[in-house]
Design a protein around this motif. Structure first.
Motif, short mmCIF file in Angstrom:
data_model
loop_
_atom_site.label_atom_id
_atom_site.label_comp_id
_atom_site.label_asym_id
_atom_site.label_seq_id
_atom_site.Cartn_x
_atom_site.Cartn_y
_atom_site.Cartn_z
N LYS A 18 -29.46 55.40 8.39
CA LYS A 18 -29.26 55.69 9.81
C LYS A 18 -27.81 55.45 10.23
CE LYS A 18 -33.95 53.98 10.75
NZ LYS A 18 -34.73 52.92 11.39
N SER A 31 -27.76 58.40 17.74
CA SER A 31 -28.24 58.02 16.41
C SER A 31 -28.56 59.27 15.61
CB SER A 31 -29.49 57.13 16.50
OG SER A 31 -30.58 57.87 17.00
N ASN A 428 -33.97 48.48 16.71
CA ASN A 428 -32.94 48.68 15.68
C ASN A 428 -32.12 47.40 15.54
OD1 ASN A 428 -33.55 51.51 15.12
ND2 ASN A 428 -32.82 51.86 17.19
#
Length: 439
Positions: A18, A31, A428
């Protein structure tokens, strides 16, 4: 229009890779992610696809530098542990990035423990349960004796997060969070590398250790931007909670692994705890933190696929289910319908293991899934207790993939009524922790 100043973070998990941008308030504003297929190593065992990963990271970062809305002012990396990148004198990887599930030759492992005072003595000294390749420091021993032609080429060995920092900065460093991650490298009493590292002449391959909040600079072609040294993902995930909490708390950071972390627990490890996959990490400052590990993500994936196949249900069915107290009470009485685990070993925690799975015993998917999660949370409870005993807390945060699983969270609340259980505001967390380290 002026650009928004942002911190960029690459959060490299075993499954998902990511990229995040966080604004000055550390709020996520962008993102993207990619999944990359493993590449067979020289033994035909799946390995981390390092070259495709590097290509994606550099391309993604260069595109972000050109973004019309954002101005990158910091960069950092959070990364799964138990992974080493070995480079030659020119800084080019000279071995595959071996998967931590790759088999370790039994005779070589036995020899290593014999040379280092016996298995459990060594494991206790290094706070590293005996996990073969998952003890990533032992990968160097494996390469030295099982792959000597590769070993001759190695000039520097980086923990994965620090290799990614090296890729962007050209600077060679090590950090405590990776070294202390069940590597078998660190002697917790001596507060230094274990004696085997010098005996095998490996210390010279390991770059100097620097504090976790050290800032380097990206290469000129990558903007000369202040850049962190990378951080082990479980250690990074802890940072946002430490900043916001003044009272003792524990964190269950979930994904492929469920990592139970109690920052207040400084009690020494016992041999029994080590056998139950309890260990210590090093914080970004080099202080020990007690943690427990459970391979629940892969177990869940394996069992759910089998259930979908048997009940002919579409992918994602379990995500639509909500916690139902009545069904929970009903399945608690199904003691004859235990689940046979594929990866996990309930017997390590004194819990009975079923001999095999016969899904036809269950009348429907929901019943089978509830029974599985009931068993899984029993195991999770046992693993959590290892870090809660001796240092009680009032709050338990859950972040990562399982914080969104209403049944998993609901069952833990039933089984831990004395704790306030909070699905995390930091989904996250490891990326956010990495961003905090460079701000």
């Amino acid at each position: 229009m002026s650009k928004i100043p942002v911190t960029a973070v690459f959060d490299i998990g075993k499954t998902n890779k990511k990229f995040f941008l966080f604004d000055e308030n550390l709020t996520e504003v962008h993102s993207s992610y990619i999944r990359l297929d493993p590449i067979p190593d020289e033994d035909n065992f799946p390995s981390e696809p390092l070259a495709p990963l590097e290509e994606w990271m550099l391309k993604t970062f260069k595109e972000a530098l050109q973004h019309t809305a954002y101005q990158i002012q910091r960069l950092n990396f959070s990364c799964h542990g138990a992974s080493f990148v070995h480079v030659d004198k020119d800084g080019i990887p000279c071995t595959p990035l071996y998967d931590y599930l790759k088999p370790f030759p039994e005779d070589l492992l036995a020899r290593f423990y014999e040379e280092n005072g016996g298995k459990m003595t060594f494991c206790r000294a290094t706070s590293s349960p005996p996990l073969a390749m998952l003890n990533s420091g032992l990968q160097l021993y494996f390469i030295k004796y099982a792959k000597p032609d590769f070993f001759k080429k190695i000039a520097h060995s980086f923990h994965f997060p620090q290799y990614l920092s090296f890729l962007f900065t050209g600077e060679k460093v090590s950090d405590y969070t990776s070294i202390g991650c069940h590597t078998g490298l660190w002697d917790y009493e001596a507060n230094d590398y274990h004696s085997w590292v010098d005996r095998e002449d490996i210390r010279k391959l390991l770059p100097p250790i620097v504090p976790g909040n050290t800032l380097l600079k990206t290469k000129p072609e990558l903007g000369n931007i202040p850049c962190g040294i990378g951080v082990h993902d479980s250690s990074a995930a802890l940072l946002p909670y430490i900043q916001q909490e003044s009272e003792p708390f524990a964190l269950l950071s979930t994904g492929t692994w469920a990592i139970g972390i109690n920052p207040s627990n400084k009690t020494p490890l016992t041999k029994k705890e080590l056998k139950q996959d309890c260990l210590q990490f090093l914080s970004i400052k080099g202080d020990p933190i007690k943690i427990s590990r459970l391979f629940i993500g892969e177990e869940h994936k394996y069992q759910v696929e089998k259930m979908y196949e048997h009940f002919q249900m579409p992918m994602g069915t379990y995500k639509k289910l909500k916690f139902n107290a009545t069904l929970f009470e009903k399945i608690r009485d199904f003691r004859s319908k235990r689940i046979h685990f594929h990866y996990l070993k309930p017997e390590d925690y004194g819990i009975e293991q079923a001999i095999s799975n016969d899904w036809s015993r269950f009348s429907e998917f929901n019943e089978a899934y509830y029974t599985f999660i009931h068993e899984l949370t029993d195991l999770q409870l046992a693993a959590l207790q290892l870090v809660l005993d001796g240092a009680p807390v009032a709050k338990l945060y859950i972040d990562g993939g399982f914080q969104a699983n209403d049944i998993f969270v609901g069952m833990l609340r039933k089984k831990l009524p004395e704790l306030t259980i909070i699905p995390s505001d930091f989904p996250n967390g490891s990326a956010l922790g990495a961003a905090m380290l460079v701000n």
